[in-house]
Design an enzyme around this catalytic site. Sequence first.
Site, PDB file in Angstrom:
ATOM      1  N   CYS A   1      10.836  -4.809  -6.385  1.00 18.94           N
ATOM      2  CA  CYS A   1      11.663  -5.453  -7.581  1.00 18.94           C
ATOM      3  C   CYS A   1      12.516  -4.318  -7.893  1.00 18.94           C
ATOM      4  O   CYS A   1      12.348  -3.106  -7.836  1.00 18.94           O
ATOM      5  CB  CYS A   1      10.954  -6.293  -8.548  1.00 18.94           C
ATOM      6  SG  CYS A   1      10.263  -4.947  -9.811  1.00 18.94           S
TER       7      CYS A   1
ATOM      8  N   HIS B   1       0.524  -1.907  -9.973  1.00 18.76           N
ATOM      9  CA  HIS B   1       0.898  -3.110  -9.559  1.00 18.76           C
ATOM     10  C   HIS B   1       1.939  -3.690 -10.691  1.00 18.76           C
ATOM     11  O   HIS B   1       2.048  -3.165 -11.825  1.00 18.76           O
ATOM     12  CB  HIS B   1      -0.645  -4.062  -9.909  1.00 18.76           C
ATOM     13  CG  HIS B   1      -1.362  -3.949  -8.738  1.00 18.76           C
ATOM     14  ND1 HIS B   1      -2.898  -3.906  -8.844  1.00 18.76           N
ATOM     15  CD2 HIS B   1      -1.123  -3.455  -7.382  1.00 18.76           C
ATOM     16  CE1 HIS B   1      -3.215  -3.712  -7.661  1.00 18.76           C
ATOM     17  NE2 HIS B   1      -2.338  -3.403  -6.706  1.00 18.76           N
TER      18      HIS B   1
ATOM     19  N   GLU C   1       0.698  -1.173   0.000  1.00 19.54           N
ATOM     20  CA  GLU C   1       0.181  -0.211  -0.180  1.00 19.54           C
ATOM     21  C   GLU C   1       0.983   1.348  -0.134  1.00 19.54           C
ATOM     22  O   GLU C   1       0.601   2.148  -0.610  1.00 19.54           O
ATOM     23  CB  GLU C   1      -0.985   0.257   1.312  1.00 19.54           C
ATOM     24  CG  GLU C   1      -1.998  -1.289   1.282  1.00 19.54           C
ATOM     25  CD  GLU C   1      -2.989  -1.355  -0.174  1.00 19.54           C
ATOM     26  OE1 GLU C   1      -2.619  -0.496  -0.974  1.00 19.54           O
ATOM     27  OE2 GLU C   1      -3.390  -2.409  -0.296  1.00 19.54           O
TER      28      GLU C   1
ATOM     29  N   HIS D   1       1.966   2.128  -3.430  1.00 22.68           N
ATOM     30  CA  HIS D   1       1.061   2.890  -3.979  1.00 22.68           C
ATOM     31  C   HIS D   1       1.088   4.266  -3.878  1.00 22.68           C
ATOM     32  O   HIS D   1       1.137   5.364  -4.670  1.00 22.68           O
ATOM     33  CB  HIS D   1      -0.426   2.418  -4.010  1.00 22.68           C
ATOM     34  CG  HIS D   1      -0.709   1.147  -4.428  1.00 22.68           C
ATOM     35  ND1 HIS D   1      -0.567   0.844  -5.752  1.00 22.68           N
ATOM     36  CD2 HIS D   1      -1.383   0.044  -4.122  1.00 22.68           C
ATOM     37  CE1 HIS D   1      -1.025  -0.226  -6.083  1.00 22.68           C
ATOM     38  NE2 HIS D   1      -1.507  -0.872  -5.154  1.00 22.68           N
TER      39      HIS D   1
ATOM     40  N   CYS E   1       7.909  -9.480  -6.681  1.00 18.38           N
ATOM     41  CA  CYS E   1       7.853  -8.087  -6.377  1.00 18.38           C
ATOM     42  C   CYS E   1       6.462  -7.923  -5.352  1.00 18.38           C
ATOM     43  O   CYS E   1       5.545  -8.338  -5.461  1.00 18.38           O
ATOM     44  CB  CYS E   1       7.760  -7.093  -7.291  1.00 18.38           C
ATOM     45  SG  CYS E   1       7.475  -5.434  -7.054  1.00 18.38           S
TER      46      CYS E   1
END
Length: 186
Positions: free
Chosen positions: A164, A139, A130, A133, A145
Amino acid sequence: MNFFIAPVEFSNVSVLHSIVKNISGIFKDKVSVISLPVNTAAAFSRDRGQYFSTQLIADAIKLTSGYDGKVLMLVEFDLFVPVFTYVFGEAQLNGKHSIVSVCRLHEEFYSGKTNDKLFIDRTIKEILHELGHNMGLIHCRSWDCVMHSSQGVEEIDIKGQFYCPDCMEILSNNGFKDSFVALPAD
Ligand SMILES: [Zn+2]
Ligand SMILES: [Zn+2]
């Protein structure tokens, strides 16, 4: 980057302590626990028996102008957004606020058996997801990842526990290069 964790109606103090300790080991800057008087009753859906996460975030926005950094609410109750049966969490893309529910991260929710390590690992992954984001990540297709999207808890377990290299590069470009000290402890 300051990172504030706001436990909301979070009763398990030892779990909270463990989460904060883990997260503090990942971030360079101090991780603080704050208290937010969000109106949970207003976000509760009687029909669904769950809480509307977007509403909780909207409420938190009104209460956090004094905090300079990212603010993540941590809750034990189940969350939903109208199009989904449930969500593990929600975040504002490139924003300040996010929320994670640990309700469906408990192993006993599925197998009936307690597994504290698995529970904490899942919670840290969802917090980093979260927060990712918030820091501008969408995503990621890589299963290695933490930004891989998770429809179910088994997908949280499969995916990696950190960003990643591609996502790290985006974080770096977004100004968060120096936010992290280390990978989450194994
Ligand atoms: Zn996501
Ligand atoms: Zn990635």
